[in-house]
Write a protein that holds these residues in place. Structure first.
Motif, PDB file in Angstrom:
ATOM      1  N   LEU A 219       2.656  14.067  -4.451  1.00  0.00           N
ATOM      2  CA  LEU A 219       4.103  13.786  -4.766  1.00  0.00           C
ATOM      3  C   LEU A 219       2.835  12.130  -5.493  1.00  0.00           C
ATOM      4  O   LEU A 219       2.681  10.839  -5.414  1.00  0.00           O
ATOM      5  CB  LEU A 219       4.963  12.810  -4.027  1.00  0.00           C
ATOM      6  N   LEU A 220       4.195  11.343  -7.057  1.00  0.00           N
ATOM      7  CA  LEU A 220       3.779   9.983  -7.722  1.00  0.00           C
ATOM      8  C   LEU A 220       4.656   9.549  -7.400  1.00  0.00           C
ATOM      9  O   LEU A 220       5.350   9.671  -8.051  1.00  0.00           O
ATOM     10  CB  LEU A 220       2.751  10.667  -9.052  1.00  0.00           C
ATOM     11  N   VAL A 221       4.218   8.191  -6.506  1.00  0.00           N
ATOM     12  CA  VAL A 221       5.539   7.399  -6.910  1.00  0.00           C
ATOM     13  C   VAL A 221       5.241   6.374  -7.931  1.00  0.00           C
ATOM     14  O   VAL A 221       3.671   4.895  -7.598  1.00  0.00           O
ATOM     15  CB  VAL A 221       5.501   6.549  -5.059  1.00  0.00           C
ATOM     16  N   GLN A 222       5.528   5.819  -8.392  1.00  0.00           N
ATOM     17  CA  GLN A 222       5.516   4.926  -9.976  1.00  0.00           C
ATOM     18  C   GLN A 222       5.492   3.746  -9.354  1.00  0.00           C
ATOM     19  O   GLN A 222       7.046   2.920  -8.649  1.00  0.00           O
ATOM     20  CB  GLN A 222       6.464   5.999 -10.868  1.00  0.00           C
ATOM     21  N   ASN A 223       5.034   2.510  -9.787  1.00  0.00           N
ATOM     22  CA  ASN A 223       5.656   0.667  -9.526  1.00  0.00           C
ATOM     23  C   ASN A 223       5.571   1.026  -8.135  1.00  0.00           C
ATOM     24  O   ASN A 223       6.946  -0.556  -7.755  1.00  0.00           O
ATOM     25  CB  ASN A 223       6.604   0.543 -10.449  1.00  0.00           C
ATOM     26  N   GLN A 224       4.731   0.960  -7.651  1.00  0.00           N
ATOM     27  CA  GLN A 224       4.639   1.131  -5.958  1.00  0.00           C
ATOM     28  C   GLN A 224       3.665  -0.435  -5.427  1.00  0.00           C
ATOM     29  O   GLN A 224       2.729  -0.694  -5.803  1.00  0.00           O
ATOM     30  CB  GLN A 224       3.825   1.771  -4.976  1.00  0.00           C
TER      31      GLN A 224
ATOM     32  N   VAL B 273      10.367  -6.107  -0.669  1.00  0.00           N
ATOM     33  CA  VAL B 273       9.361  -5.240  -0.715  1.00  0.00           C
ATOM     34  C   VAL B 273       9.570  -3.753  -0.825  1.00  0.00           C
ATOM     35  O   VAL B 273      10.465  -3.618   0.633  1.00  0.00           O
ATOM     36  CB  VAL B 273       8.029  -5.477  -0.154  1.00  0.00           C
ATOM     37  N   VAL B 274      10.027  -2.655  -1.294  1.00  0.00           N
ATOM     38  CA  VAL B 274      10.373  -1.020  -1.640  1.00  0.00           C
ATOM     39  C   VAL B 274       9.423  -0.698  -0.562  1.00  0.00           C
ATOM     40  O   VAL B 274       8.492  -0.430  -1.347  1.00  0.00           O
ATOM     41  CB  VAL B 274      11.203  -1.171  -2.702  1.00  0.00           C
ATOM     42  N   PRO B 275       9.916  -0.262   0.341  1.00  0.00           N
ATOM     43  CA  PRO B 275       8.674   0.774   0.731  1.00  0.00           C
ATOM     44  C   PRO B 275       7.901   2.180   0.045  1.00  0.00           C
ATOM     45  O   PRO B 275       9.394   2.139  -0.682  1.00  0.00           O
ATOM     46  CB  PRO B 275       8.756   0.986   2.241  1.00  0.00           C
ATOM     47  N   VAL B 276       7.116   2.376   0.622  1.00  0.00           N
ATOM     48  CA  VAL B 276       6.788   3.849  -0.230  1.00  0.00           C
ATOM     49  C   VAL B 276       7.580   4.896   0.354  1.00  0.00           C
ATOM     50  O   VAL B 276       8.292   5.773  -0.401  1.00  0.00           O
ATOM     51  CB  VAL B 276       5.545   4.505   0.779  1.00  0.00           C
ATOM     52  N   TRP B 277       8.257   5.343   1.395  1.00  0.00           N
ATOM     53  CA  TRP B 277       8.910   6.248   1.615  1.00  0.00           C
ATOM     54  C   TRP B 277      10.790   6.491   0.819  1.00  0.00           C
ATOM     55  O   TRP B 277      11.043   7.645   0.468  1.00  0.00           O
ATOM     56  CB  TRP B 277       9.285   6.407   2.821  1.00  0.00           C
ATOM     57  N   ASP B 278      10.818   5.466   0.816  1.00  0.00           N
ATOM     58  CA  ASP B 278      11.865   4.504   0.287  1.00  0.00           C
ATOM     59  C   ASP B 278      12.016   4.925  -1.419  1.00  0.00           C
ATOM     60  O   ASP B 278      12.940   5.282  -2.016  1.00  0.00           O
ATOM     61  CB  ASP B 278      12.782   3.329   0.622  1.00  0.00           C
ATOM     62  N   ASN B 279      10.535   4.432  -2.197  1.00  0.00           N
ATOM     63  CA  ASN B 279      10.659   4.678  -3.272  1.00  0.00           C
ATOM     64  C   ASN B 279      10.369   6.098  -3.712  1.00  0.00           C
ATOM     65  O   ASN B 279      10.603   6.533  -4.388  1.00  0.00           O
ATOM     66  CB  ASN B 279       9.491   4.120  -4.018  1.00  0.00           C
ATOM     67  N   MET B 280       9.624   7.467  -2.859  1.00  0.00           N
ATOM     68  CA  MET B 280      10.079   8.420  -2.897  1.00  0.00           C
ATOM     69  C   MET B 280      11.698   8.792  -2.533  1.00  0.00           C
ATOM     70  O   MET B 280      12.128  10.051  -3.676  1.00  0.00           O
ATOM     71  CB  MET B 280       9.135   9.407  -1.256  1.00  0.00           C
ATOM     72  N   VAL B 281      12.307   8.321  -2.029  1.00  0.00           N
ATOM     73  CA  VAL B 281      13.524   8.720  -2.079  1.00  0.00           C
ATOM     74  C   VAL B 281      14.578   8.395  -3.874  1.00  0.00           C
ATOM     75  O   VAL B 281      15.150   8.952  -4.155  1.00  0.00           O
ATOM     76  CB  VAL B 281      14.314   8.421  -0.649  1.00  0.00           C
TER      77      VAL B 281
END
Length: 497
Positions: free
Chosen positions: A158-163, A197-205
């Protein structure tokens, strides 16, 4: 990104090797020779509870993504991620009790431990974005500080952008130095993070990288294999567990806290949680932690702290007896009443002198002096007898202090040969008993003839209103596959395959 990554159907797998305590594998593993060395950095993740609280079983998403984990001597599990373009690789702990995400920065120049770990170089990433907000996290036994940055993060496939993440310019010191990890990715609730801050998991969703708001952990408990385990994002892998999961609802928004029933030792009810207990499923903690008085009782049952307890009671008895003997001597009637005057006069004055005093002092005249002396002696005798007769009761009461003192790490050693004869410890969750055998809750540190065995139960006192609290760490999750269901706010456990 990862040269060893493999794909099996829709599941992205990253094979990782297992590192052992004292096995000479990794950057500083050769320096970790005892549980005392390891405990310092493991306590970093325990201490966060004290100071910083800043799916159906048959489903399987076609978009599941898996991050494999490495097992550091059954002490911690790590996975690899990539940050930036091109990706810079890091080994991280995936922590479900926090949503903080930090990595050492190339600007961390004043710390020895930073030189022993991979560091993020923003100048080498074409997708880096300046943020600059100050960041600070207190872990109790250490802290990190630095600033926020933004970049793309690769987690499994998974590529999470702008984390957003923290570039740590000052680290947690010795705890970080001894660790096999470069940083931490928090997979907890965003309520536990400040600065919007938006956590990694929330950005995945939010970026639609996972189909379902579910993640699952499988921690490999077969020490002979290199595979440490796997995290599955967006679903579950049926090969990781047996039977059905037992689900319990989350009782505290912001963490994976749930209600737990009684604890049993070899099937015997302990009433530890007769009024109910709270517990947290925590991938960032290696052991099982709980209130000192209860952990000490469990350790006594499995025979880990006999020497410490006996020594504690010996000190209580020796010191207590000296104190009681001193007190008893001080209230001897013949000694204690002399300073009051009447007994002094009665014992040392001649009859002639007493007659003169009797005539000259109405207060002390006649039979007044003997009566006051008698009253004093009677009172002192009663006090003396109470002290003498209550000594054993009071010493026994004070002996309970030995069950309130956290057992030192060195005192949690057990005889490895006794492991087969130790009791089964079980926890009641959702009305079902989840058992742990001695082979599962005892940690073995070292190799060959140098193996030392330690209890996997450690003390953690969290005060109300948040506590008392139990932390169900990796020792528990190795035995039981765990599902973190964000959609339904529940956590599920099933026997791991």
């Amino acid at each position: 990104m990862f040269s060893n990554s493999t794909t099996n159907g829709d599941l992205v797998r990253i094979p990782l090797k297992k590192a052992r305590f004292g096995g000479g594998i990794g950057r500083i593993d050769s320096n970790v020779k005892s549980f005392d060395d390891v405990q310092d950095y493991l306590k970093t993740f325990i201490d966060q509870y004290v100071v910083n609280y800043n799916v159906d079983d048959d489903r399987r998403s076609n978009e599941d993504d898996i991050v494999a984990l490495k097992n550091y001597g059954d002490g911690q599990y790590f996975g690899e991620i990539g940050i930036g373009t091109p990706p810079q690789n890091f080994t991280v702990i995936f922590d479900t009790t926090s949503a903080n995400f930090w990595i050492p920065s190339s600007q961390c120049l004043s710390s020895v431990s930073c030189f022993l770990h991979s560091k993020y170089k923003s100048s080498e990433s074409s997708t880096y974005k300046v943020n600059g907000k100050h960041a600070y996290i207190d872990y109790g036994s250490g802290s990190i500080s630095g600033h926020f940055s933004e970049d793309n993060v690769m987690v499994g496939g998974l590529l999470v952008q702008n984390q957003e993440f923290i570039e740590a310019t000052r680290d947690v010191g010795m705890n970080f130095l001894l660790g096999q990890f470069d940083g931490i990715i928090g997979l907890g609730f965003k309520e536990s993070v400040g600065n919007n801050v938006v956590p990694v998991w929330d950005n995945m969703v939010d970026q639609h990288l996972v189909k379902e708001r579910v993640m699952s952990f499988w921690l490999n408990r077969k020490g002979e294999k290199d595979e440490g385990g796997e995290i599955v994002f967006g679903g579950v892998d049926p090969k990781h567990y047996k039977g059905m999961h037992t689900y319990v609802p989350i009782t505290h928004r912001g963490s994976w806290q749930f209600d737990m029933g009684d604890i049993r030792i070899d099937g015997n009810v302990t009433e530890f949680c007769k009024n109910g207990c709270s517990a947290i499923a925590d991938t960032g903690t290696s052991m099982i932690a709980g209130p000192t008085v209860l952990i000490n009782q469990i350790n006594q049952a499995i025979g880990t702290n006999g020497i410490f307890t006996e020594s504690c009671h010996l000190v209580i008895n020796l010191v207590g007896r000296v104190i009681f003997e001193t007190l008893a001597n001080l209230v001897q009637p013949t000694i204690a009443c002399i300073p009051f005057g009447p007994c002094l006069l009665e014992d040392k004055a001649s009859p002639g002198i007493r007659n003169v005093i009797d005539r000259s002092d109405d207060v002390s005249s006649g039979v007044g002096a003997p009566i006051l002396c008698t009253i004093c002696k009677v009172i002192m005798r009663v006090i003396h007898d109470v002290i003498v007769n209550s000594r054993n009761i009071v010493l026994k009461l004070f002996g309970t202090i030995c069950n309130l003192i956290p057992i030192p790490v060195g005192a949690s050693i057990v005889d490895c040969a006794r492991i087969p004869y130790m009791p089964i410890i079980s926890f009641t969750i959702g009305g079902k008993e989840f058992q742990l055998s001695p082979h599962e809750y005892i940690l073995k540190i070292g190799e060959g003839d140098d193996v030392t065995c330690y209890s996997g139960f450690i003390s953690l006192d969290v005060h109300p209103p948040r506590g008392p609290l139990w932390i169900m760490g990796d020792i528990f999750m190795r035995r039981y596959h765990t599902i973190f269901d964000y959609e339904n706010l529940r956590v599920g456990f099933a026997e791991a395959a």
